[in-house]
Design a protein around this motif. Structure first.
Motif, PDB file in Angstrom:
ATOM      1  N   SER A  18      26.443 -10.204  -7.360  1.00 35.55           N
ATOM      2  CA  SER A  18      27.749 -10.487  -6.763  1.00 35.55           C
ATOM      3  C   SER A  18      28.718  -9.332  -7.029  1.00 35.55           C
ATOM      4  CB  SER A  18      28.266 -11.821  -7.275  1.00 35.55           C
ATOM      5  OG  SER A  18      29.404 -11.660  -8.070  1.00 35.55           O
ATOM      6  N   ARG A  19      28.577  -8.683  -8.230  1.00 33.36           N
ATOM      7  CA  ARG A  19      29.432  -7.525  -8.511  1.00 33.36           C
ATOM      8  C   ARG A  19      29.091  -6.374  -7.584  1.00 33.36           C
ATOM      9  NH1 ARG A  19      31.494  -7.092 -13.924  1.00 33.36           N
ATOM     10  NH2 ARG A  19      30.850  -4.942 -13.997  1.00 33.36           N
ATOM     11  N   LEU A  25      31.781  -3.926  -0.842  1.00 32.33           N
ATOM     12  CA  LEU A  25      32.786  -4.362   0.133  1.00 32.33           C
ATOM     13  C   LEU A  25      34.125  -3.693  -0.156  1.00 32.33           C
ATOM     14  CD1 LEU A  25      32.258  -6.410   2.351  1.00 32.33           C
ATOM     15  CD2 LEU A  25      33.438  -8.121   0.979  1.00 32.33           C
ATOM     16  N   ARG A  26      34.475  -3.630  -1.440  1.00 30.84           N
ATOM     17  CA  ARG A  26      35.766  -3.027  -1.788  1.00 30.84           C
ATOM     18  C   ARG A  26      35.742  -1.522  -1.553  1.00 30.84           C
ATOM     19  NH1 ARG A  26      37.605  -6.397  -7.157  1.00 30.84           N
ATOM     20  NH2 ARG A  26      37.051  -8.413  -6.282  1.00 30.84           N
ATOM     21  N   LEU A  54      36.737   5.625  -8.111  1.00 32.18           N
ATOM     22  CA  LEU A  54      37.589   5.178  -9.222  1.00 32.18           C
ATOM     23  C   LEU A  54      38.370   3.923  -8.847  1.00 32.18           C
ATOM     24  CD1 LEU A  54      38.962   8.600 -10.550  1.00 32.18           C
ATOM     25  CD2 LEU A  54      37.411   7.013 -11.711  1.00 32.18           C
ATOM     26  N   ALA A  55      38.872   3.886  -7.621  1.00 37.30           N
ATOM     27  CA  ALA A  55      39.633   2.707  -7.175  1.00 37.30           C
ATOM     28  C   ALA A  55      38.743   1.472  -7.205  1.00 37.30           C
ATOM     29  CB  ALA A  55      40.184   2.942  -5.768  1.00 37.30           C
ATOM     30  N   THR A  56      37.483   1.624  -6.787  1.00 37.81           N
ATOM     31  CA  THR A  56      36.565   0.480  -6.785  1.00 37.81           C
ATOM     32  C   THR A  56      36.307  -0.005  -8.216  1.00 37.81           C
ATOM     33  OG1 THR A  56      35.541   1.442  -4.838  1.00 37.81           O
ATOM     34  CG2 THR A  56      34.350  -0.328  -5.933  1.00 37.81           C
ATOM     35  N   LEU A  57      36.076   0.957  -9.126  1.00 34.17           N
ATOM     36  CA  LEU A  57      35.829   0.569 -10.522  1.00 34.17           C
ATOM     37  C   LEU A  57      37.049  -0.149 -11.102  1.00 34.17           C
ATOM     38  CD1 LEU A  57      33.919   3.654 -11.990  1.00 34.17           C
ATOM     39  CD2 LEU A  57      33.034   1.388 -11.422  1.00 34.17           C
ATOM     40  N   LEU A  62      39.882  -5.123 -12.825  1.00 28.38           N
ATOM     41  CA  LEU A  62      41.108  -5.923 -12.825  1.00 28.38           C
ATOM     42  C   LEU A  62      40.926  -7.272 -12.141  1.00 28.38           C
ATOM     43  CD1 LEU A  62      43.628  -3.081 -11.959  1.00 28.38           C
ATOM     44  CD2 LEU A  62      43.396  -4.261 -14.143  1.00 28.38           C
ATOM     45  N   LEU A  63      40.118  -7.322 -11.126  1.00 27.89           N
ATOM     46  CA  LEU A  63      39.938  -8.556 -10.357  1.00 27.89           C
ATOM     47  C   LEU A  63      38.453  -8.813 -10.171  1.00 27.89           C
ATOM     48  CD1 LEU A  63      41.553 -10.704  -8.659  1.00 27.89           C
ATOM     49  CD2 LEU A  63      41.065  -9.267  -6.697  1.00 27.89           C
ATOM     50  N   PRO A  64      37.940  -9.843 -10.873  1.00 27.08           N
ATOM     51  CA  PRO A  64      36.516 -10.140 -10.725  1.00 27.08           C
ATOM     52  C   PRO A  64      36.200 -10.528  -9.280  1.00 27.08           C
ATOM     53  CG  PRO A  64      37.626 -11.789 -12.098  1.00 27.08           C
ATOM     54  CD  PRO A  64      38.637 -10.753 -11.771  1.00 27.08           C
ATOM     55  N   PRO A  65      34.914 -10.461  -8.909  1.00 25.17           N
ATOM     56  CA  PRO A  65      34.549 -10.756  -7.515  1.00 25.17           C
ATOM     57  C   PRO A  65      35.169 -12.055  -7.008  1.00 25.17           C
ATOM     58  CG  PRO A  65      32.633 -10.005  -8.703  1.00 25.17           C
ATOM     59  CD  PRO A  65      33.757 -10.072  -9.699  1.00 25.17           C
ATOM     60  N   VAL A  66      35.755 -11.995  -5.830  1.00 23.23           N
ATOM     61  CA  VAL A  66      36.355 -13.164  -5.204  1.00 23.23           C
ATOM     62  C   VAL A  66      35.463 -13.548  -4.028  1.00 23.23           C
ATOM     63  CG1 VAL A  66      38.371 -14.035  -3.986  1.00 23.23           C
ATOM     64  CG2 VAL A  66      38.660 -12.383  -5.828  1.00 23.23           C
TER      65      VAL A  66
END
Lengths: 181, 99
Positions: A18-19, A25-26, A54-57, A62-66
Protein backbone atom coordinates in the motif's frame (compact mmCIF):
# COMPACT_ATOMS: atom_id res chain seq x y z
CA UNK A 1 -7.44 14.88 23.56
CA UNK A 2 -5.64 15.78 20.38
CA UNK A 3 -6.19 18.85 18.27
CA UNK A 4 -8.77 18.28 15.56
CA UNK A 5 -9.02 14.65 16.50
CA UNK A 6 -5.77 13.87 14.66
CA UNK A 7 -4.09 10.92 16.25
CA UNK A 8 -0.37 11.67 16.59
CA UNK A 9 0.67 8.53 18.41
CA UNK A 10 3.07 6.34 16.44
CA UNK A 11 1.13 3.79 14.46
CA UNK A 12 2.22 0.57 12.81
CA UNK A 13 3.53 1.21 9.30
CA UNK A 14 1.10 0.50 6.49
CA UNK A 15 1.74 -2.66 4.47
CA UNK A 16 4.58 -2.31 1.99
CA UNK A 17 2.32 -2.81 -1.04
CA UNK A 18 0.00 0.00 0.00
CA UNK A 19 2.97 2.33 0.67
CA UNK A 20 4.41 1.51 -2.73
CA UNK A 21 1.08 2.12 -4.49
CA UNK A 22 0.44 5.37 -2.68
CA UNK A 23 4.05 6.49 -3.20
CA UNK A 24 3.73 5.89 -6.94
CA UNK A 25 0.43 7.76 -7.08
CA UNK A 26 1.84 10.71 -5.17
CA UNK A 27 5.00 10.79 -7.29
CA UNK A 28 2.73 10.98 -10.35
CA UNK A 29 0.81 13.86 -8.76
CA UNK A 30 4.00 15.74 -7.87
CA UNK A 31 5.30 15.20 -11.40
CA UNK A 32 2.07 16.65 -12.78
CA UNK A 33 2.40 19.59 -10.42
CA UNK A 34 5.99 20.16 -11.55
CA UNK A 35 4.95 19.98 -15.20
CA UNK A 36 2.29 22.63 -14.60
CA UNK A 37 4.56 24.93 -12.59
CA UNK A 38 7.53 24.58 -14.98
CA UNK A 39 5.28 25.25 -17.99
CA UNK A 40 6.12 21.86 -19.43
CA UNK A 41 9.84 22.70 -19.74
CA UNK A 42 11.42 19.33 -20.60
CA UNK A 43 14.98 20.45 -19.80
CA UNK A 44 14.05 20.95 -16.14
CA UNK A 45 14.18 17.22 -15.37
CA UNK A 46 17.59 17.24 -13.56
CA UNK A 47 15.90 19.37 -10.90
CA UNK A 48 12.46 17.80 -11.20
CA UNK A 49 13.45 14.17 -10.53
CA UNK A 50 15.15 14.72 -7.13
CA UNK A 51 12.51 17.25 -6.08
CA UNK A 52 9.64 14.89 -6.91
CA UNK A 53 11.47 12.09 -5.09
CA UNK A 54 12.02 14.14 -1.94
CA UNK A 55 8.47 15.49 -1.99
CA UNK A 56 7.12 11.93 -2.24
CA UNK A 57 9.26 10.74 0.68
CA UNK A 58 8.26 13.73 2.81
CA UNK A 59 4.61 13.23 1.95
CA UNK A 60 4.66 9.53 2.86
CA UNK A 61 6.35 10.39 6.14
CA UNK A 62 3.85 13.10 7.04
CA UNK A 63 0.67 11.47 5.76
CA UNK A 64 0.32 7.70 5.77
CA UNK A 65 -1.38 6.12 2.75
CA UNK A 66 -4.97 7.30 2.37
CA UNK A 67 -7.45 5.00 0.70
CA UNK A 68 -8.62 7.60 -1.78
CA UNK A 69 -9.44 6.13 -5.16
CA UNK A 70 -9.33 8.03 -8.43
CA UNK A 71 -12.85 6.78 -9.12
CA UNK A 72 -13.95 8.17 -5.77
CA UNK A 73 -12.46 11.56 -6.63
CA UNK A 74 -14.06 11.51 -10.08
CA UNK A 75 -17.46 10.95 -8.48
CA UNK A 76 -16.87 13.57 -5.80
CA UNK A 77 -15.80 16.46 -8.06
CA UNK A 78 -19.15 17.01 -9.87
CA UNK A 79 -21.01 16.82 -6.55
CA UNK A 80 -18.69 19.42 -5.03
CA UNK A 81 -18.80 21.78 -8.03
CA UNK A 82 -22.58 21.72 -8.17
CA UNK A 83 -23.20 22.05 -4.43
CA UNK A 84 -20.62 24.81 -3.93
CA UNK A 85 -22.19 26.73 -6.81
CA UNK A 86 -25.52 26.32 -5.02
CA UNK A 87 -23.85 27.54 -1.81
CA UNK A 88 -22.56 30.69 -3.48
CA UNK A 89 -25.89 31.37 -5.16
CA UNK A 90 -27.79 30.86 -1.89
CA UNK A 91 -25.62 33.27 0.11
CA UNK A 92 -25.60 35.81 -2.76
CA UNK A 93 -29.42 35.75 -2.84
CA UNK A 94 -29.63 36.32 0.91
CA UNK A 95 -27.08 39.15 0.79
CA UNK A 96 -28.89 41.00 -2.00
CA UNK A 97 -32.44 40.36 -0.69
CA UNK A 98 -33.98 43.57 0.72
CA UNK A 99 -35.26 41.86 3.89
CA UNK A 100 -32.01 39.93 4.54
CA UNK A 101 -33.56 36.46 5.07
CA UNK A 102 -31.37 34.96 7.81
CA UNK A 103 -32.27 32.95 10.87
CA UNK A 104 -28.94 31.52 12.03
CA UNK A 105 -28.42 28.91 14.66
CA UNK A 106 -25.65 26.67 15.98
CA UNK A 107 -26.01 22.95 15.59
CA UNK A 108 -23.91 20.10 16.92
CA UNK A 109 -23.63 17.37 14.33
CA UNK A 110 -22.50 14.10 15.94
CA UNK A 111 -19.61 12.45 14.11
CA UNK A 112 -19.96 9.15 12.39
CA UNK A 113 -16.66 9.58 10.53
CA UNK A 114 -13.51 8.26 12.22
CA UNK A 115 -11.06 10.90 13.57
CA UNK A 116 -8.35 12.32 11.37
CA UNK A 117 -8.23 13.53 7.81
CA UNK A 118 -11.85 12.66 6.87
CA UNK A 119 -13.18 14.88 9.69
CA UNK A 120 -10.92 17.81 8.80
CA UNK A 121 -11.89 17.41 5.16
CA UNK A 122 -15.59 17.42 5.97
CA UNK A 123 -15.23 20.47 8.24
CA UNK A 124 -13.59 22.43 5.43
CA UNK A 125 -16.02 21.07 2.87
CA UNK A 126 -19.23 22.11 4.60
CA UNK A 127 -18.01 25.72 4.86
CA UNK A 128 -18.23 25.83 1.07
CA UNK A 129 -21.64 24.13 0.80
CA UNK A 130 -24.98 25.96 1.11
CA UNK A 131 -25.79 27.50 4.48
CA UNK A 132 -23.25 25.72 6.70
CA UNK A 133 -20.02 26.93 8.35
CA UNK A 134 -17.86 24.73 10.55
CA UNK A 135 -17.19 26.44 13.86
CA UNK A 136 -15.54 23.73 15.92
CA UNK A 137 -14.14 20.32 15.14
CA UNK A 138 -14.93 18.60 18.41
CA UNK A 139 -14.21 15.04 19.48
CA UNK A 140 -17.90 14.19 19.68
CA UNK A 141 -19.27 16.31 16.89
CA UNK A 142 -18.93 19.11 14.41
CA UNK A 143 -20.32 22.42 15.59
CA UNK A 144 -22.01 23.97 12.58
CA UNK A 145 -23.24 27.52 12.17
CA UNK A 146 -26.26 27.51 9.88
CA UNK A 147 -27.61 30.48 7.96
CA UNK A 148 -31.15 29.20 8.06
CA UNK A 149 -31.84 27.10 11.13
CA UNK A 150 -35.40 26.35 10.07
CA UNK A 151 -34.27 23.98 7.35
CA UNK A 152 -33.50 20.35 8.07
CA UNK A 153 -29.72 20.18 7.94
CA UNK A 154 -29.36 16.82 9.67
CA UNK A 155 -30.29 14.91 6.54
CA UNK A 156 -28.14 17.10 4.33
CA UNK A 157 -25.09 16.79 6.58
CA UNK A 158 -25.59 13.02 6.73
CA UNK A 159 -25.53 12.91 2.93
CA UNK A 160 -22.33 14.98 2.82
CA UNK A 161 -20.74 12.76 5.47
CA UNK A 162 -21.67 9.72 3.39
CA UNK A 163 -19.89 11.27 0.38
CA UNK A 164 -16.77 11.99 2.44
CA UNK A 165 -16.76 8.42 3.80
CA UNK A 166 -17.02 7.07 0.26
CA UNK A 167 -14.21 9.38 -0.91
CA UNK A 168 -11.82 8.19 1.81
CA UNK A 169 -13.00 4.61 1.71
CA UNK A 170 -13.85 4.58 5.43
CA UNK A 171 -16.89 3.21 7.20
CA UNK A 172 -18.74 4.84 10.07
CA UNK A 173 -17.62 3.71 13.48
CA UNK A 174 -20.33 2.61 15.87
CA UNK A 175 -21.45 5.53 17.95
CA UNK A 176 -23.62 4.24 20.80
CA UNK A 177 -25.23 7.59 21.62
CA UNK A 178 -26.12 8.88 18.22
CA UNK A 179 -28.46 11.50 19.55
CA UNK A 180 -28.89 15.03 18.34
CA UNK A 181 -28.99 17.81 20.87
CA UNK B 1 -15.69 38.45 -31.01
CA UNK B 2 -15.18 34.69 -31.18
CA UNK B 3 -17.47 32.32 -29.27
CA UNK B 4 -14.57 31.69 -26.85
CA UNK B 5 -14.33 35.41 -26.12
CA UNK B 6 -18.08 35.57 -25.54
CA UNK B 7 -17.88 32.66 -23.10
CA UNK B 8 -14.99 34.32 -21.27
CA UNK B 9 -16.88 37.60 -20.99
CA UNK B 10 -19.96 35.81 -19.68
CA UNK B 11 -18.02 33.82 -17.07
CA UNK B 12 -16.04 36.87 -15.90
CA UNK B 13 -19.20 38.91 -15.54
CA UNK B 14 -20.92 36.12 -13.62
CA UNK B 15 -17.85 35.86 -11.37
CA UNK B 16 -18.01 39.58 -10.76
CA UNK B 17 -21.66 39.29 -9.69
CA UNK B 18 -20.70 36.72 -7.04
CA UNK B 19 -17.81 38.87 -5.75
CA UNK B 20 -20.19 41.82 -5.58
CA UNK B 21 -22.81 39.80 -3.69
CA UNK B 22 -20.15 38.47 -1.32
CA UNK B 23 -19.01 42.01 -0.54
CA UNK B 24 -22.60 43.18 -0.03
CA UNK B 25 -23.06 40.26 2.36
CA UNK B 26 -19.88 41.21 4.24
CA UNK B 27 -21.28 44.71 4.73
CA UNK B 28 -24.93 43.84 5.40
CA UNK B 29 -24.78 40.61 7.42
CA UNK B 30 -25.13 41.12 11.17
CA UNK B 31 -22.30 39.14 12.81
CA UNK B 32 -18.93 37.50 12.23
CA UNK B 33 -20.40 34.05 11.50
CA UNK B 34 -22.87 35.18 8.85
CA UNK B 35 -20.20 37.37 7.24
CA UNK B 36 -17.88 34.39 6.98
CA UNK B 37 -20.62 32.54 5.11
CA UNK B 38 -20.81 35.37 2.57
CA UNK B 39 -17.04 35.61 2.11
CA UNK B 40 -16.16 31.95 1.74
CA UNK B 41 -19.02 30.76 -0.41
CA UNK B 42 -19.58 33.72 -2.73
CA UNK B 43 -15.86 34.33 -3.31
CA UNK B 44 -15.22 30.67 -3.98
CA UNK B 45 -17.83 30.65 -6.72
CA UNK B 46 -16.77 34.08 -8.02
CA UNK B 47 -13.14 33.05 -8.34
CA UNK B 48 -14.12 29.66 -9.80
CA UNK B 49 -16.12 31.36 -12.57
CA UNK B 50 -13.27 33.79 -13.28
CA UNK B 51 -10.74 30.97 -13.42
CA UNK B 52 -13.03 29.09 -15.82
CA UNK B 53 -13.38 32.22 -17.97
CA UNK B 54 -9.62 32.77 -18.12
CA UNK B 55 -8.86 29.08 -18.69
CA UNK B 56 -10.88 29.32 -21.92
CA UNK B 57 -8.27 31.84 -23.15
CA UNK B 58 -5.22 29.87 -21.92
CA UNK B 59 -2.65 29.16 -24.64
CA UNK B 60 -1.59 25.85 -23.10
CA UNK B 61 -2.70 23.16 -20.67
CA UNK B 62 -0.08 24.20 -18.14
CA UNK B 63 -1.51 27.72 -17.95
CA UNK B 64 -5.01 26.32 -17.42
CA UNK B 65 -3.53 23.97 -14.81
CA UNK B 66 -1.96 26.90 -12.96
CA UNK B 67 -5.29 28.72 -12.91
CA UNK B 68 -7.05 25.67 -11.45
CA UNK B 69 -4.23 25.30 -8.92
CA UNK B 70 -4.74 28.90 -7.79
CA UNK B 71 -8.44 28.22 -7.35
CA UNK B 72 -7.79 25.06 -5.29
CA UNK B 73 -5.32 26.90 -3.04
CA UNK B 74 -7.81 29.72 -2.48
CA UNK B 75 -10.54 27.15 -1.69
CA UNK B 76 -8.32 25.50 0.90
CA UNK B 77 -7.17 28.80 2.40
CA UNK B 78 -10.69 30.27 2.37
CA UNK B 79 -12.34 27.30 4.07
CA UNK B 80 -9.54 26.88 6.65
CA UNK B 81 -9.33 30.56 7.53
CA UNK B 82 -13.14 30.82 7.80
CA UNK B 83 -13.05 27.91 10.23
CA UNK B 84 -10.24 29.47 12.29
CA UNK B 85 -11.97 32.85 12.49
CA UNK B 86 -15.28 31.22 13.47
CA UNK B 87 -13.54 29.04 16.08
CA UNK B 88 -11.73 32.06 17.55
CA UNK B 89 -14.98 34.05 17.70
CA UNK B 90 -16.69 31.18 19.50
CA UNK B 91 -13.85 30.81 22.01
CA UNK B 92 -14.18 34.50 22.83
CA UNK B 93 -17.82 33.86 23.59
CA UNK B 94 -19.33 35.73 20.68
CA UNK B 95 -22.94 34.59 20.52
CA UNK B 96 -24.37 34.11 17.04
CA UNK B 97 -26.80 36.80 15.99
CA UNK B 98 -30.46 35.77 16.22
CA UNK B 99 -33.47 37.28 14.61
Amino acid sequence: MTAYGIDRTPRPAAPFASRLWSGGLRAAQFSLLWWVLADGAVDSWPVAVPVVGLATLASLRLLPPVACSLWGIARFVPFFLWRSLAGGADVARRALHPRLPLSPRMYLYPWRLPPGLPRVFMANLISLLPGTLSTKVGTDGLLVHMLDGRKDFQGELEAVEQKVAALFGVSFFDNPQETVK
Amino acid sequence: MTPADGLTALLLLAGGVFFFAGTVGLLRFPDVYTRLHALTKADNVGLGLMVAGLAVQAESWTVAGKLVLIWLLVLLAGASVAHLVAAAARRRGMAPWRR
